[in-house]
Design a protein around this motif. Structure first.
Motif, PDB file in Angstrom:
ATOM      1  N   GLY A 175      -3.357   6.143   4.884  1.00  0.00           N
ATOM      2  CA  GLY A 175      -2.652   6.491   3.650  1.00  0.00           C
ATOM      3  C   GLY A 175      -2.222   5.320   2.806  1.00  0.00           C
ATOM      4  O   GLY A 175      -1.501   5.503   1.808  1.00  0.00           O
ATOM      5  N   GLY A 176      -2.653   4.106   3.157  1.00  0.00           N
ATOM      6  CA  GLY A 176      -2.270   2.945   2.362  1.00  0.00           C
ATOM      7  C   GLY A 176      -2.987   2.904   1.023  1.00  0.00           C
ATOM      8  O   GLY A 176      -4.128   3.364   0.903  1.00  0.00           O
ATOM      9  N   THR A 177      -2.334   2.384   0.012  1.00  0.00           N
ATOM     10  CA  THR A 177      -2.940   2.212  -1.307  1.00  0.00           C
ATOM     11  C   THR A 177      -2.979   0.731  -1.642  1.00  0.00           C
ATOM     12  O   THR A 177      -2.274  -0.083  -1.037  1.00  0.00           O
ATOM     13  N   LYS A 178      -3.809   0.396  -2.613  1.00  0.00           N
ATOM     14  CA  LYS A 178      -4.018  -1.004  -2.990  1.00  0.00           C
ATOM     15  C   LYS A 178      -4.440  -1.777  -1.746  1.00  0.00           C
ATOM     16  O   LYS A 178      -5.336  -1.339  -1.015  1.00  0.00           O
ATOM     17  N   THR A 179      -3.807  -2.922  -1.477  1.00  0.00           N
ATOM     18  CA  THR A 179      -4.077  -3.670  -0.247  1.00  0.00           C
ATOM     19  C   THR A 179      -2.753  -3.902   0.469  1.00  0.00           C
ATOM     20  O   THR A 179      -1.679  -3.839  -0.160  1.00  0.00           O
ATOM     21  N   PRO A 180      -2.770  -4.191   1.749  1.00  0.00           N
ATOM     22  CA  PRO A 180      -1.498  -4.404   2.458  1.00  0.00           C
ATOM     23  C   PRO A 180      -0.623  -5.477   1.826  1.00  0.00           C
ATOM     24  O   PRO A 180       0.613  -5.335   1.809  1.00  0.00           O
ATOM     25  N   ILE A 181      -1.252  -6.544   1.311  1.00  0.00           N
ATOM     26  CA  ILE A 181      -0.431  -7.646   0.797  1.00  0.00           C
ATOM     27  C   ILE A 181       0.240  -7.308  -0.533  1.00  0.00           C
ATOM     28  O   ILE A 181       1.050  -8.088  -1.033  1.00  0.00           O
ATOM     29  N   ASP A 182      -0.082  -6.144  -1.101  1.00  0.00           N
ATOM     30  CA  ASP A 182       0.610  -5.704  -2.311  1.00  0.00           C
ATOM     31  C   ASP A 182       1.937  -5.031  -1.992  1.00  0.00           C
ATOM     32  O   ASP A 182       2.685  -4.681  -2.906  1.00  0.00           O
ATOM     33  N   TRP A 183       2.225  -4.852  -0.701  1.00  0.00           N
ATOM     34  CA  TRP A 183       3.402  -4.102  -0.300  1.00  0.00           C
ATOM     35  C   TRP A 183       4.310  -4.946   0.580  1.00  0.00           C
ATOM     36  O   TRP A 183       3.858  -5.866   1.248  1.00  0.00           O
ATOM     37  N   PRO A 184       5.588  -4.601   0.592  1.00  0.00           N
ATOM     38  CA  PRO A 184       6.531  -5.361   1.425  1.00  0.00           C
ATOM     39  C   PRO A 184       6.336  -5.049   2.902  1.00  0.00           C
ATOM     40  O   PRO A 184       5.572  -4.157   3.290  1.00  0.00           O
ATOM     41  N   ALA A 185       7.080  -5.770   3.715  1.00  0.00           N
ATOM     42  CA  ALA A 185       6.925  -5.679   5.170  1.00  0.00           C
ATOM     43  C   ALA A 185       7.173  -4.272   5.695  1.00  0.00           C
ATOM     44  O   ALA A 185       6.462  -3.798   6.600  1.00  0.00           O
ATOM     45  N   GLU A 186       8.156  -3.561   5.133  1.00  0.00           N
ATOM     46  CA  GLU A 186       8.474  -2.240   5.675  1.00  0.00           C
ATOM     47  C   GLU A 186       7.335  -1.241   5.481  1.00  0.00           C
ATOM     48  O   GLU A 186       7.086  -0.384   6.342  1.00  0.00           O
ATOM     49  N   SER A 204      -7.867  -4.139   8.142  1.00  0.00           N
ATOM     50  CA  SER A 204      -9.045  -4.084   7.279  1.00  0.00           C
ATOM     51  C   SER A 204      -8.754  -3.031   6.212  1.00  0.00           C
ATOM     52  O   SER A 204      -7.933  -2.125   6.428  1.00  0.00           O
ATOM     53  N   LEU A 205      -9.401  -3.125   5.067  1.00  0.00           N
ATOM     54  CA  LEU A 205      -9.112  -2.162   4.001  1.00  0.00           C
ATOM     55  C   LEU A 205      -9.468  -0.730   4.406  1.00  0.00           C
ATOM     56  O   LEU A 205      -8.703   0.203   4.098  1.00  0.00           O
ATOM     57  N   PRO A 206     -10.601  -0.487   5.084  1.00  0.00           N
ATOM     58  CA  PRO A 206     -10.881   0.897   5.498  1.00  0.00           C
ATOM     59  C   PRO A 206      -9.795   1.470   6.406  1.00  0.00           C
ATOM     60  O   PRO A 206      -9.400   2.636   6.267  1.00  0.00           O
ATOM     61  N   MET A 207      -9.304   0.664   7.343  1.00  0.00           N
ATOM     62  CA  MET A 207      -8.272   1.163   8.250  1.00  0.00           C
ATOM     63  C   MET A 207      -6.957   1.386   7.502  1.00  0.00           C
ATOM     64  O   MET A 207      -6.229   2.351   7.778  1.00  0.00           O
ATOM     65  N   TRP A 208      -6.672   0.513   6.562  1.00  0.00           N
ATOM     66  CA  TRP A 208      -5.457   0.661   5.748  1.00  0.00           C
ATOM     67  C   TRP A 208      -5.483   1.977   4.971  1.00  0.00           C
ATOM     68  O   TRP A 208      -4.500   2.721   4.952  1.00  0.00           O
ATOM     69  N   LYS A 209      -6.599   2.274   4.358  1.00  0.00           N
ATOM     70  CA  LYS A 209      -6.705   3.504   3.581  1.00  0.00           C
ATOM     71  C   LYS A 209      -6.722   4.732   4.490  1.00  0.00           C
ATOM     72  O   LYS A 209      -6.278   5.820   4.102  1.00  0.00           O
ATOM     73  N   ALA A 210      -7.201   4.552   5.712  1.00  0.00           N
ATOM     74  CA  ALA A 210      -7.261   5.680   6.645  1.00  0.00           C
ATOM     75  C   ALA A 210      -5.879   6.181   7.035  1.00  0.00           C
ATOM     76  O   ALA A 210      -5.714   7.354   7.403  1.00  0.00           O
TER      77      ALA A 210
END
Length: 316
Positions: A275-286, A267-273
């Motif tokens: 340290g993730g930026t943008k959304t997960p699908i904007d980033w590669p698998a690693e 979920s976006l809140p958990m992703w940002k929690a």
């Protein structure tokens, strides 16, 4: 005796009775008459019967001549024009020759073709680059050539570099561009599209790769800094198994029910929690895997809240 005297003699009225045909055969003038008639007949044969006027077109050079030969091969042989099985002769060598005919001879010559870096050699009879490419079923209008289409190809051979036009898509962040390119490498395509790489950007396929028709070039921004190390025992868990269960391992997976994103269905809140930026699908698998491992460490291995259905696949 001249032919005129002979003619007058034949027409002169005789005071005696008209001679019979036997008299003429036995006449001393008969030999001269026969010779004159034979000469006239031979002249008619030579002048209008057997000798034909022929134009030779040999590799673009035109020659007009008269020949007694009855076939194309005979005319070429008499003119010292050689040919072999790879050459083009029209009409065929065994065909008869009509008066006023044109015989075309095109000697085969090697064309070394370097297409998108791949070399091949072809024996062709075309006289210029454009005709040679058409004979090879290549459209010159869709190619970038190292020589003008009207460039003559000598019998000794010619080397031609060709780049094909290809349709390539470029994805950089939120921008998607489709371009027609003749670039030999991904780096050339990006340069033609005026896309400048920032420090830390990753390009897939690699910059030295050949961009195939229909391919997609992805410019991946530099990953956010990974300031928190991942414990070896956490990194050793079956993260591929978890991703396969959650999203079939698809970094672009999207579930509108949450919504949830990426390989691990953040979920976006958990992703940002974590340290993730943008959304997960904007980033590669690693990057997605690193953030999932951070989450696992943060909850101290209690994965049930984040991955209630698939967390057991981790093997923790």
């Amino acid at each position: 005796m001249s032919p005129e005297d002979l003619h007058d003699l034949m027409l002169e009225p005789s005071r005696q009775s008209a001679p019979t045909w036997r008299t003429w055969l036995l006449s001393p003038w008969a030999g001269s008459l026969y010779a004159a008639l034979a000469g006239i007949s031979l002249g008619m044969i030579v002048g209008g019967g057997l000798a034909t006027e022929v134009t030779l077109d040999v590799d673009g050079d035109l020659i007009t001549l008269r020949s007694f030969a009855g076939t194309v091969h005979g005319v070429l042989d008499a003119a010292n024009v050689s040919y072999d099985a790879e050459d083009h002769v029209q009409p065929a060598p065994t065909q008869p020759v009509a008066d006023g005919a044109t015989i075309v001879v095109r000697h085969a010559r090697p064309l070394t073709l370097i297409m998108d870096g791949k070399r091949s050699t072809h024996m062709i009879t075309a006289l210029n680059v454009g005709d040679a490419l058409e004979d090879l079923k290549l459209d010159p209008a869709r190619l970038r050539l190292s020589a003008n289409r009207m460039r003559q190809i000598p019998v000794s051979g010619f080397k031609l570099s060709v780049r094909t036009q290809r349709k390539v898509s470029i994805v950089a962040d939120k921008i998607r561009v489709t371009t027609i390119t003749t670039g030999r490498t991904v780096a050339e395509v990006l340069k033609q599209a005026n896309i400048t790489l920032a420090k830390g950007n990753t390009v897939r396929p690699g910059l030295k790769n050949f961009p195939e028709d229909g391919s997609v070039i992805r410019v991946i921004p530099a990953l956010p800094p990974h300031t928190i190390p991942i414990a070896p025992n956490v990194a050793a868990l079956n993260w591929a198994g978890l991703a396969d269960c959650e999203s079939h391992g698809n970094p672009k997976a999207y579930n509108p029910g949450g919504p949830y994103y990426g390989m691990y269905q953040f979920s976006l809140p958990m992703w940002k929690a974590v340290g993730g930026t943008k959304t997960p699908i904007d980033w590669p698998a690693e990057e997605q895997t690193y953030r999932a491992q951070l989450l696992f460490q943060r909850v101290q291995g209690r994965w049930q809240g984040q991955w209630p259905h698939c967390g057991a696949r981790l093997g923790a």
